[in-house]
Design an enzyme around this catalytic site. Sequence first.
Site, PDB file in Angstrom:
ATOM      1  N   SER A   1       0.831  -1.206   0.000  1.00  0.00           N
ATOM      2  CA  SER A   1       0.000   0.000   0.000  1.00  0.00           C
ATOM      3  C   SER A   1       0.865   1.255   0.000  1.00  0.00           C
ATOM      4  O   SER A   1       1.965   1.261   0.567  1.00  0.00           O
ATOM      5  CB  SER A   1      -0.883  -0.001   1.255  1.00  0.00           C
TER       6      SER A   1
ATOM      7  N   TYR B   1      -1.883   0.006  10.640  1.00  0.00           N
ATOM      8  CA  TYR B   1      -2.106  -0.629   9.329  1.00  0.00           C
ATOM      9  C   TYR B   1      -0.877  -0.410   8.436  1.00  0.00           C
ATOM     10  O   TYR B   1      -0.323  -1.360   7.882  1.00  0.00           O
ATOM     11  CB  TYR B   1      -3.353  -0.059   8.652  1.00  0.00           C
TER      12      TYR B   1
ATOM     13  N   LYS C   1       2.076  -3.147   6.781  1.00  0.00           N
ATOM     14  CA  LYS C   1       2.466  -3.265   5.370  1.00  0.00           C
ATOM     15  C   LYS C   1       3.979  -3.085   5.226  1.00  0.00           C
ATOM     16  O   LYS C   1       4.644  -3.817   4.502  1.00  0.00           O
ATOM     17  CB  LYS C   1       1.716  -2.233   4.513  1.00  0.00           C
TER      18      LYS C   1
HETATM   19  C1  WQD Z   1      -9.033   9.860   0.618  1.00  0.00           C
HETATM   20  C2  WQD Z   1      -9.215  11.375   0.813  1.00  0.00           C
HETATM   21  C3  WQD Z   1      -9.456  12.036   3.120  1.00  0.00           C
HETATM   22  C4  WQD Z   1     -13.331  10.028   3.674  1.00  0.00           C
HETATM   23  C5  WQD Z   1      -6.491   4.826   2.825  1.00  0.00           C
HETATM   24  C6  WQD Z   1      -5.391   3.927   3.283  1.00  0.00           C
HETATM   25  C7  WQD Z   1      -4.727   3.303   2.091  1.00  0.00           C
HETATM   26  C8  WQD Z   1      -5.746   2.599   1.251  1.00  0.00           C
HETATM   27  C9  WQD Z   1      -6.868   3.568   0.847  1.00  0.00           C
HETATM   28  C10 WQD Z   1      -5.791   0.275   1.859  1.00  0.00           C
HETATM   29  C11 WQD Z   1      -8.418  11.927   2.004  1.00  0.00           C
HETATM   30  C12 WQD Z   1     -10.735  12.330   2.317  1.00  0.00           C
HETATM   31  C13 WQD Z   1     -12.144  10.493   3.138  1.00  0.00           C
HETATM   32  C14 WQD Z   1     -14.354  10.946   4.035  1.00  0.00           C
HETATM   33  C15 WQD Z   1     -12.968  12.750   3.285  1.00  0.00           C
HETATM   34  N1  WQD Z   1      -6.308   1.503   1.952  1.00  0.00           N
HETATM   35  N2  WQD Z   1     -11.975  11.833   2.946  1.00  0.00           N
HETATM   36  N3  WQD Z   1     -14.135  12.285   3.825  1.00  0.00           N
HETATM   37  O1  WQD Z   1      -6.758   7.794   3.495  1.00  0.00           O
HETATM   38  O2  WQD Z   1      -5.886   8.140   1.101  1.00  0.00           O
HETATM   39  O3  WQD Z   1      -5.948   5.864   2.049  1.00  0.00           O
HETATM   40  O4  WQD Z   1      -7.411   4.095   2.066  1.00  0.00           O
HETATM   41  O5  WQD Z   1      -4.861  -0.089   1.202  1.00  0.00           O
HETATM   42  O6  WQD Z   1      -3.764   2.388   2.558  1.00  0.00           O
HETATM   43  O7  WQD Z   1      -4.431   4.708   3.970  1.00  0.00           O
HETATM   44  O8  WQD Z   1      -8.078   7.020   1.469  1.00  0.00           O
HETATM   45  O9  WQD Z   1     -10.442   7.227   0.845  1.00  0.00           O
HETATM   46  O10 WQD Z   1      -9.822   7.238   3.325  1.00  0.00           O
HETATM   47  O11 WQD Z   1      -9.277   9.230   1.880  1.00  0.00           O
HETATM   48  O12 WQD Z   1     -12.801  13.985   3.112  1.00  0.00           O
HETATM   49  O13 WQD Z   1     -15.459  10.583   4.546  1.00  0.00           O
HETATM   50  O14 WQD Z   1     -10.575  11.639   1.105  1.00  0.00           O
HETATM   51  O15 WQD Z   1      -9.158  13.090   4.021  1.00  0.00           O
HETATM   52  O16 WQD Z   1      -7.960  13.220   1.657  1.00  0.00           O
HETATM   53  P1  WQD Z   1      -6.632   7.305   2.082  1.00  0.00           P
HETATM   54  P2  WQD Z   1      -9.474   7.630   1.910  1.00  0.00           P
END
Ligand code: WQD
Length: 338
Positions: free
Chosen positions: A126, A150, A154
């Site tokens: 990841s 998490y 990884k």
């Molecule tokens: C994306 C953007 C949030 C939810 C994580 C893991 C990564 C992978 C994918 C497994 C960010 C914003 C999010 C919400 C928001 N998982 N957001 N409101 O954090 O980049 O990655 O998930 O492999 O390892 O770290 O993904 O989709 O959670 O967030 O504003 O309700 O959306 O702040 O900027 P992230 P995400």
Amino acid sequence: MATRVLLTGGAGYIGSHTYVALCEAGYECIVLDNFSNAAHGVPDVLEKITGAPVQLVEGDVLDRGCLDHIFHAHHIDAVIHFAALKSVGESIANPLAYMQCNIGGLVTLMQAMKAAGVYHLVFSSSASVYGNPEALPVPETAPLSYASPYGYTKLACEQIIAQAGAADPKWAVGVLRYFNPVGAHPSGLIGEDPKDVPNNLMPYIAKVAAGELPQLSVFGNDYPTQDGTGVRDYIHVCDLAAGHVLSLKSLLEENAGHLVNLGTGQGYSVLELLDAYSKACGRDLPYQIVERRPGDPAASFADPQRARDVLGFQASHSLDEMCASSWHWINTGAQKPG
Ligand code: WQD
């Protein structure tokens, strides 16, 4: 005789899409899944998509006896290891479960592989191993760190793989660092199906679009980005699946490992994704700006060059296609596996 591939976690979101891509590429797949984060109906849907019965073992990657039986009974040539816990928030609340499942699961799997003389492994890593990237786009040589248990698991798994390879050069491992997988198979029959309220952006927006959640909370709009909201590298899950097929092909042909980013190289903000989803579902979607989520980097998107050079991988789906495929999956939800 077709190459036989064990998919641990093969009924999950990435696993199920990779299963379809592997079948289409002529591989014979065996699925191991404990259904802790996958619906029991997924194998039946995979049979509907591929037109062939699914060879399924319901079990846990931590169960060495189960693994030994699979390697003995199915003459496995290679393994793609998806089975792991993947919620950043949940890992903060329950780190020991993540250590046991993600690290213990990999070690148990590799021990069983070694005992069976199977050394070709594709590992689901990841972009979270980059923590808060200093430079963008992010190359594979960027400094590694972690911002959650998490991410730690990884990083630890990548180190375990490196140590195993240093001790025994028979190991040929493809380490794939996923950026942000989104979207769904064009059939609309499989897609991201989180059991509870989604942690991740796209599935959350999808539930707002479906009327299941009232509005999106945007975690901060004061980041140093084009519109102040977080920027990420969203990659269509079918592009990601194609990357796994190329990784496996390379391992089998070259008998050597690789470590690559799987991303598009293009970053989009939260509001840009929300706008694209509004287009896909045909209406403006409600949102509110709230506080930043602790641990979130402002921006993260891949340098995709090494994956292009080493695997010939190039993501092809646009952001609009990612959103349209997700909305199609939501709309055929009635056919979702039970
Ligand atoms: C994306 C953007 C949030 C939810 C994580 C893991 C990564 C992978 C994918 C497994 C960010 C914003 C999010 C919400 C928001 N998982 N957001 N409101 O954090 O980049 O990655 O998930 O492999 O390892 O770290 O993904 O989709 O959670 O967030 O504003 O309700 O959306 O702040 O900027 P992230 P995400």
